[in-house]
Design a protein around this motif. Structure first.
Motif, PDB file in Angstrom:
ATOM      1  N   GLU A  45      51.200  44.931  47.647  1.00  0.00           N
ATOM      2  CA  GLU A  45      51.712  44.875  49.017  1.00  0.00           C
ATOM      3  C   GLU A  45      51.723  46.258  49.647  1.00  0.00           C
ATOM      4  O   GLU A  45      51.333  46.441  50.798  1.00  0.00           O
ATOM      5  CB  GLU A  45      53.121  44.269  49.035  1.00  0.00           C
ATOM      6  CG  GLU A  45      53.132  42.787  48.744  1.00  0.00           C
ATOM      7  CD  GLU A  45      54.542  42.216  48.674  1.00  0.00           C
ATOM      8  OE1 GLU A  45      55.532  42.978  48.806  1.00  0.00           O
ATOM      9  OE2 GLU A  45      54.653  40.994  48.477  1.00  0.00           O
ATOM     10  N   TYR A  46      52.171  47.236  48.894  1.00  0.00           N
ATOM     11  CA  TYR A  46      52.260  48.611  49.374  1.00  0.00           C
ATOM     12  C   TYR A  46      50.891  49.167  49.746  1.00  0.00           C
ATOM     13  O   TYR A  46      50.727  49.809  50.780  1.00  0.00           O
ATOM     14  CB  TYR A  46      52.931  49.468  48.296  1.00  0.00           C
ATOM     15  CG  TYR A  46      53.051  50.932  48.616  1.00  0.00           C
ATOM     16  CD1 TYR A  46      53.978  51.377  49.553  1.00  0.00           C
ATOM     17  CD2 TYR A  46      52.267  51.878  47.961  1.00  0.00           C
ATOM     18  CE1 TYR A  46      54.116  52.732  49.835  1.00  0.00           C
ATOM     19  CE2 TYR A  46      52.399  53.231  48.233  1.00  0.00           C
ATOM     20  CZ  TYR A  46      53.319  53.646  49.172  1.00  0.00           C
ATOM     21  OH  TYR A  46      53.454  54.982  49.453  1.00  0.00           O
ATOM     22  N   LEU A  47      49.905  48.903  48.880  1.00  0.00           N
ATOM     23  CA  LEU A  47      48.557  49.414  49.113  1.00  0.00           C
ATOM     24  C   LEU A  47      47.714  48.480  49.979  1.00  0.00           C
ATOM     25  O   LEU A  47      46.571  48.809  50.303  1.00  0.00           O
ATOM     26  CB  LEU A  47      47.844  49.654  47.772  1.00  0.00           C
ATOM     27  CG  LEU A  47      48.463  50.710  46.867  1.00  0.00           C
ATOM     28  CD1 LEU A  47      47.739  50.755  45.532  1.00  0.00           C
ATOM     29  CD2 LEU A  47      48.442  52.073  47.543  1.00  0.00           C
ATOM     30  N   LYS A  48      48.275  47.316  50.301  1.00  0.00           N
ATOM     31  CA  LYS A  48      47.562  46.309  51.098  1.00  0.00           C
ATOM     32  C   LYS A  48      46.194  46.004  50.479  1.00  0.00           C
ATOM     33  O   LYS A  48      45.149  46.159  51.112  1.00  0.00           O
ATOM     34  CB  LYS A  48      47.407  46.769  52.545  1.00  0.00           C
ATOM     35  CG  LYS A  48      48.735  46.935  53.265  1.00  0.00           C
ATOM     36  CD  LYS A  48      48.522  47.444  54.677  1.00  0.00           C
ATOM     37  CE  LYS A  48      49.806  47.558  55.451  1.00  0.00           C
ATOM     38  NZ  LYS A  48      50.748  48.524  55.024  1.00  0.00           N
ATOM     39  N   CYS A  49      46.250  45.604  49.210  1.00  0.00           N
ATOM     40  CA  CYS A  49      45.013  45.323  48.480  1.00  0.00           C
ATOM     41  C   CYS A  49      45.190  44.087  47.604  1.00  0.00           C
ATOM     42  O   CYS A  49      46.312  43.718  47.265  1.00  0.00           O
ATOM     43  CB  CYS A  49      44.613  46.526  47.639  1.00  0.00           C
ATOM     44  SG  CYS A  49      45.688  46.830  46.222  1.00  0.00           S
ATOM     45  N   PRO A  50      44.078  43.464  47.233  1.00  0.00           N
ATOM     46  CA  PRO A  50      44.166  42.332  46.309  1.00  0.00           C
ATOM     47  C   PRO A  50      44.520  42.805  44.902  1.00  0.00           C
ATOM     48  O   PRO A  50      44.283  43.965  44.548  1.00  0.00           O
ATOM     49  CB  PRO A  50      42.756  41.727  46.343  1.00  0.00           C
ATOM     50  CG  PRO A  50      41.873  42.823  46.799  1.00  0.00           C
ATOM     51  CD  PRO A  50      42.705  43.733  47.665  1.00  0.00           C
ATOM     52  N   ILE A  51      45.063  41.900  44.128  1.00  0.00           N
ATOM     53  CA  ILE A  51      45.516  42.232  42.778  1.00  0.00           C
ATOM     54  C   ILE A  51      44.387  42.783  41.908  1.00  0.00           C
ATOM     55  O   ILE A  51      44.609  43.611  41.038  1.00  0.00           O
ATOM     56  CB  ILE A  51      46.209  41.010  42.121  1.00  0.00           C
ATOM     57  CG1 ILE A  51      47.004  41.448  40.895  1.00  0.00           C
ATOM     58  CG2 ILE A  51      45.203  39.905  41.827  1.00  0.00           C
ATOM     59  CD1 ILE A  51      47.938  40.373  40.367  1.00  0.00           C
ATOM     60  N   GLN A  52      43.154  42.366  42.168  1.00  0.00           N
ATOM     61  CA  GLN A  52      42.009  42.832  41.384  1.00  0.00           C
ATOM     62  C   GLN A  52      41.790  44.340  41.489  1.00  0.00           C
ATOM     63  O   GLN A  52      41.144  44.932  40.639  1.00  0.00           O
ATOM     64  CB  GLN A  52      40.716  42.124  41.817  1.00  0.00           C
ATOM     65  CG  GLN A  52      40.717  40.650  41.573  1.00  0.00           C
ATOM     66  CD  GLN A  52      41.296  39.852  42.735  1.00  0.00           C
ATOM     67  OE1 GLN A  52      42.025  40.360  43.572  1.00  0.00           O
ATOM     68  NE2 GLN A  52      40.972  38.570  42.778  1.00  0.00           N
ATOM     69  N   GLU A  53      42.307  44.957  42.535  1.00  0.00           N
ATOM     70  CA  GLU A  53      42.162  46.408  42.679  1.00  0.00           C
ATOM     71  C   GLU A  53      43.223  47.178  41.892  1.00  0.00           C
ATOM     72  O   GLU A  53      43.140  48.388  41.766  1.00  0.00           O
ATOM     73  CB  GLU A  53      42.214  46.806  44.151  1.00  0.00           C
ATOM     74  CG  GLU A  53      40.983  46.369  44.921  1.00  0.00           C
ATOM     75  CD  GLU A  53      40.937  46.935  46.323  1.00  0.00           C
ATOM     76  OE1 GLU A  53      41.509  48.020  46.570  1.00  0.00           O
ATOM     77  OE2 GLU A  53      40.331  46.278  47.184  1.00  0.00           O
ATOM     78  N   VAL A  54      44.207  46.442  41.384  1.00  0.00           N
ATOM     79  CA  VAL A  54      45.304  47.083  40.671  1.00  0.00           C
ATOM     80  C   VAL A  54      45.266  46.776  39.175  1.00  0.00           C
ATOM     81  O   VAL A  54      45.634  47.610  38.363  1.00  0.00           O
ATOM     82  CB  VAL A  54      46.668  46.647  41.268  1.00  0.00           C
ATOM     83  CG1 VAL A  54      47.841  47.212  40.486  1.00  0.00           C
ATOM     84  CG2 VAL A  54      46.758  47.070  42.732  1.00  0.00           C
ATOM     85  N   VAL A  55      44.808  45.588  38.825  1.00  0.00           N
ATOM     86  CA  VAL A  55      44.795  45.201  37.415  1.00  0.00           C
ATOM     87  C   VAL A  55      43.391  44.847  36.950  1.00  0.00           C
ATOM     88  O   VAL A  55      42.508  44.538  37.748  1.00  0.00           O
ATOM     89  CB  VAL A  55      45.722  43.996  37.134  1.00  0.00           C
ATOM     90  CG1 VAL A  55      47.148  44.309  37.477  1.00  0.00           C
ATOM     91  CG2 VAL A  55      45.246  42.762  37.859  1.00  0.00           C
ATOM     92  N   GLU A  56      43.227  44.894  35.656  1.00  0.00           N
ATOM     93  CA  GLU A  56      41.984  44.475  35.028  1.00  0.00           C
ATOM     94  C   GLU A  56      42.358  43.640  33.813  1.00  0.00           C
ATOM     95  O   GLU A  56      43.223  44.032  33.021  1.00  0.00           O
ATOM     96  CB  GLU A  56      41.181  45.695  34.579  1.00  0.00           C
ATOM     97  CG  GLU A  56      39.920  45.351  33.841  1.00  0.00           C
ATOM     98  CD  GLU A  56      39.195  46.586  33.320  1.00  0.00           C
ATOM     99  OE1 GLU A  56      38.031  46.453  32.970  1.00  0.00           O
ATOM    100  OE2 GLU A  56      39.812  47.667  33.264  1.00  0.00           O
TER     101      GLU A  56
END
Length: 65
Positions: A45-56
């Motif tokens: 939410e903070y980075l306004k990005c999909p979860i795929q950009e944060v986790v692998e």
């Protein structure tokens, strides 16, 4: 996640300060350890990005006996 932070002109310190994420949680993320989904969602939410950009997803090798 590092690339997404750079794209958004943010740092891990920003996550710690702005979201109240503990240093130990940030360390876990760096080591690829388990982090609570609520933390991951906050970051997305903070980075306004999909979860795929944060986790692998990395499948663990397991042996079945």
């Amino acid at each position: 996640m590092e690339i997404t932070l750079i794209k958004r002109d943010k740092t891990r310190s920003d996550l710690k300060k702005d979201l109240g994420i503990s240093p130990s949680t940030l360390a876990k993320m760096s080591k690829g350890e388990v982090v609570a989904l609520t933390v991951i969602l906050k970051i997305c939410e903070y980075l306004k990005c999909p979860i795929q950009e944060v986790v692998e997803f990395v499948e663990e090798n397991s042996t079945h006996g």
